[in-house]
Design an enzyme around this catalytic site. Structure first.
Site, PDB file in Angstrom:
ATOM      1  N   SER A   7      52.219  29.841  38.683  1.00 32.42           N
ATOM      2  CA  SER A   7      51.514  31.108  38.882  1.00 32.42           C
ATOM      3  C   SER A   7      52.175  31.882  40.025  1.00 32.42           C
ATOM      4  O   SER A   7      53.127  31.395  40.646  1.00 32.42           O
ATOM      5  CB  SER A   7      50.038  30.842  39.182  1.00 32.42           C
ATOM      6  OG  SER A   7      49.933  30.042  40.329  1.00 32.42           O
ATOM      7  N   CYS A  49      35.584  50.910  55.762  1.00 35.65           N
ATOM      8  CA  CYS A  49      34.303  50.241  55.526  1.00 35.65           C
ATOM      9  C   CYS A  49      33.859  49.508  56.794  1.00 35.65           C
ATOM     10  O   CYS A  49      33.387  50.133  57.733  1.00 35.65           O
ATOM     11  CB  CYS A  49      34.410  49.330  54.306  1.00 35.65           C
ATOM     12  SG  CYS A  49      32.790  48.966  53.603  1.00 35.65           S
ATOM     13  N   HIS A 105      36.173  52.784  50.554  1.00 31.43           N
ATOM     14  CA  HIS A 105      37.506  52.158  50.582  1.00 31.43           C
ATOM     15  C   HIS A 105      38.535  53.099  49.964  1.00 31.43           C
ATOM     16  O   HIS A 105      38.782  53.029  48.748  1.00 31.43           O
ATOM     17  CB  HIS A 105      37.491  50.857  49.783  1.00 31.43           C
ATOM     18  CG  HIS A 105      36.703  49.759  50.418  1.00 31.43           C
ATOM     19  ND1 HIS A 105      37.265  48.868  51.303  1.00 31.43           N
ATOM     20  CD2 HIS A 105      35.400  49.416  50.308  1.00 31.43           C
ATOM     21  CE1 HIS A 105      36.338  48.009  51.703  1.00 31.43           C
ATOM     22  NE2 HIS A 105      35.191  48.325  51.116  1.00 31.43           N
ATOM     23  N   GLU A 133      41.577  52.919  50.038  1.00 33.56           N
ATOM     24  CA  GLU A 133      42.770  52.188  49.561  1.00 33.56           C
ATOM     25  C   GLU A 133      42.765  51.947  48.056  1.00 33.56           C
ATOM     26  O   GLU A 133      43.814  51.713  47.466  1.00 33.56           O
ATOM     27  CB  GLU A 133      42.928  50.857  50.317  1.00 33.56           C
ATOM     28  CG  GLU A 133      41.881  49.787  50.045  1.00 33.56           C
ATOM     29  CD  GLU A 133      40.675  49.832  50.988  1.00 33.56           C
ATOM     30  OE1 GLU A 133      40.370  50.923  51.503  1.00 33.56           O
ATOM     31  OE2 GLU A 133      40.036  48.786  51.189  1.00 33.56           O
TER      32      GLU A 133
HETATM   33  N1  GLN Z   1      30.059  43.870  55.619  1.00 27.54           N
HETATM   34  C1  GLN Z   1      29.910  45.297  55.623  1.00 27.54           C
HETATM   35  C2  GLN Z   1      28.822  45.761  54.688  1.00 27.54           C
HETATM   36  O1  GLN Z   1      28.421  45.032  53.800  1.00 27.54           O
HETATM   37  C3  GLN Z   1      31.221  45.966  55.289  1.00 27.54           C
HETATM   38  C4  GLN Z   1      31.657  45.735  53.882  1.00 27.54           C
HETATM   39  C5  GLN Z   1      33.114  46.035  53.650  1.00 27.54           C
HETATM   40  O2  GLN Z   1      33.910  46.162  54.569  1.00 27.54           O
HETATM   41  N2  GLN Z   1      33.513  46.120  52.399  1.00 27.54           N
HETATM   42  O3  GLN Z   1      28.335  46.847  54.805  1.00 27.54           O
END
Ligand code: GLN
Length: 537
Positions: A13, A382, A508, A510
């Site tokens: 893999s 996030c 996000h 990204e």
């Molecule tokens: N742990 C944080 C939340 O649940 C950030 C989540 C994340 O970075 N995807 O809000």
């Protein structure tokens, strides 16, 4: 009716089967063939959302909020199409569905078996991916390698597809690895022969073999494999490592992959590829560029796959600015132990990506503090946005108490708190705020300037949010709320006034960066970092 290309893996893999499949998608698309892609994952988890990034790498989130395999990120970046829930299916989902039907009595007393019940459900889901966009071709990648017990039902299902939809509508591509023996300086074909043999034993004869290797391959190797595996020599495709990832479609085009598949599947396609823009992009990527050092401060930094879309987004943004982003992967736990601060001093920008759980949080806060106090450009993704707000609050009250209730239930300053709609949820899988939501930008902010538009849609994956009880206090002290849900309730982007670029998004970004279309926030961040870098030089 669409045509199907099934990609299986052999020998080992992690040889880049996902990138090879995605690149085949790109070369077909460049002939005017519409394409969608699907990943079949043999593990029993319903989705990778609950898996440790150490085991699985990044969880890629689709527009419609599915938590999926990171290969979907490759697919989206290469074929430049948004994928959906239907594009990733796991053994867990298949069994959950079949067992639910059995409990409902749908099978009318039948004995439920792998063949036909599990295989039928697999085929139904392949059909769902096809129906979602009705493309000319669906490329379906089967996770794992031939010989795994878990993948057998998937292989049986794709074998049956040949009979179901017709031989001319289905092509099988097997991606293998040629090991290199240093002592004799040769590439060995035996593992590939064995792997094709094993695939044949299951009833699948590959139409094409893609040979991955760290070394260039000569025609003798191709002919030898063609001879032993009964695959056309022109369909034995050499694919040694590329200088840049996005060059793979160009390399594949040169080997005649597209011509072969168009012929084999009778696709209505143009005779010549339209890869000019892609080629220009790759030429840009391959040019010598000045390097720009950027830190990613996270807790899974030993495994780059855990942040693969962040890495790619930085790369895309760097190319857009004619810069070669060099990532320094800094462990947030190291920062907590007093190590790695000297590395923060050497970079031109800091990214704090997403994450869950307390481990490494204080190190991320140290990174955010460093960025704020030293005017170093910062991009928080996030959790990185949440950390930035916590750190700002800590500086206002001159105490380490401010926190997220994810990490400290008894904090007196819950700057980040559980979203109200999350309070009664106890299940961990698929229960976060997931997928694309609109975000209204506040004019005059870094965020609004970066996007150059009033409203954007971005993908989310979180349970906690900015606590509005702290809006007044924080905004009076220099926090700028620059993106909000259209109803004004949720803080989606925050930034600092009096800082060259300290921006955090609850979403996000990204997941939406594409090599030919870098994400505006990453682009603006890299630009700010480049400015700092040139001042320092
Ligand atoms: N742990 C944080 C939340 O649940 C950030 C989540 C994340 O970075 N995807 O809000």
């Amino acid at each position: 009716m669409p045509k199907y290309i099934f990609c299986t893996g052999g020998v080992v893999s992690s040889v880049g089967k996902g990138v090879a499949a995605a690149s085949i998608g790109r070369v077909l698309k460049s002939r005017g063939v519409s394409v969608t892609m699907q990943k079949l994952d043999p593990y029993i988890n319903v989705d990778p959302g609950t898996m440790s990034p150490y085991q699985h790498g990044e969880v890629f989130v689709t527009e419609d909020g599915a938590e999926t395999d990171l290969d979907l990120g490759h697919y989206e970046r290469f074929i430049d199409e948004n994928l959906s829930k239907a594009c990733n299916t796991t053994t867990g989902q298949i069994y959950a569905e079949v067992i639910a039907k059995e409990r409902r009595g749908d099978y009318l007393g039948g004995t439920i078996q792998v063949i036909p019940h599990i295989t039928n459900e697999i085929k139904r889901r392949i059909g769902l991916a096809a129906r979602a966009t009705n493309p000319d071709v669906v490329i379906v990648e089967v996770g794992g390698t031939v010989g795994d017990i878990e993948s057998l039902p998937f292989l049986e299902a794709i074998r049956q597809m040949r009979k179901d939809v017709g031989r001319d509508h289905v092509a099988y591509i097997h991606v293998t690895w040629l090991p290199h023996i240093g002592a004799t300086n040769e590439l060995k074909t035996k593992p590939t022969q064995h792997s094709v043999h094993e695939l044949r034993g299951i009833g699948i004869s590959p139409d094409m073999i893609v040979l991955r290797s760290n070394y260039p391959m000569n025609d003798a190797i191709r002919e030898k494999i063609a001879l032993f595996t009964d695959v056309d020599t022109r369909a034995v495709i050499p694919l040694s490592n590329a200088d840049v990832l996005y060059e793979v479609p160009l390399l594949l085009e040169e080997t005649g992959v597209a011509d072969f598949l168009i012929e084999r599947l009778g696709l209505n396609a143009s005779a010549l590829p339209d890869l000019n823009d892609w080629r220009m992009m790759v030429d840009e990527m391959k040019k010598d560029k000045e390097s720009l050092p950027i830190a990613i401060v996270g807790k899974y930094v030993e495994l780059e796959d855990a942040y693969i879309s962040v890495r790619e987004s930085l790369y895309h943004a760097g190319v857009a600015h004619d810069l070669d982003v060099q990532i320094d992967w800094i462990s947030s736990e190291d920062l907590e132990k007093g190590r790695g601060l000297d590395r923060l001093e050497k970079v031109a920008g800091i990214v704090v990506p997403g994450g869950f759980g307390y481990r490494g949080i204080e190190g991320k806060i140290i990174a955010a503090r460093f960025a704020r106090e030293n005017n170093v450009p910062y991009l928080g993704l996030c959790l990185g946005m949440q950390v930035m707000c916590i750190e700002k609050m800590r500086s206002i009250v001159a105490s380490d108490d401010p926190n997220s209730t994810e990490f400290n239930h008894t904090t007196h300053h819950p700057v980040i708190d559980l979203m109200p709609e999350q309070r009664d949820i106890s299940d961990m899988g698929g229960t976060m705020r997931l997928g694309s939501y609109p975000c209204a930008l506040v004019p005059g902010t870094h965020a609004a300037r970066a996007y150059g538009t009033a409203m954007v849609h971005e993908r989310h994956r979180h349970r906690f949010e900015f606590n509005n009880a702290y809006r007044d206090q924080l905004t009076k002290s220099g926090l700028v709320i620059s993106g909000l849900s259209p109803d004004g309730r949720l803080v989606e982007i925050a930034e600092l006034a009096d800082h060259p670029f300290m921006v955090g998004s609850q979403f996000h970004p990204e997941f939406k960066s594409r090599p030919n279309r870098p994400h505006p926030l990453f682009k603006a961040f890299v630009e700010a970092a480049a400015q700092l870098d040139s001042v320092e030089k």
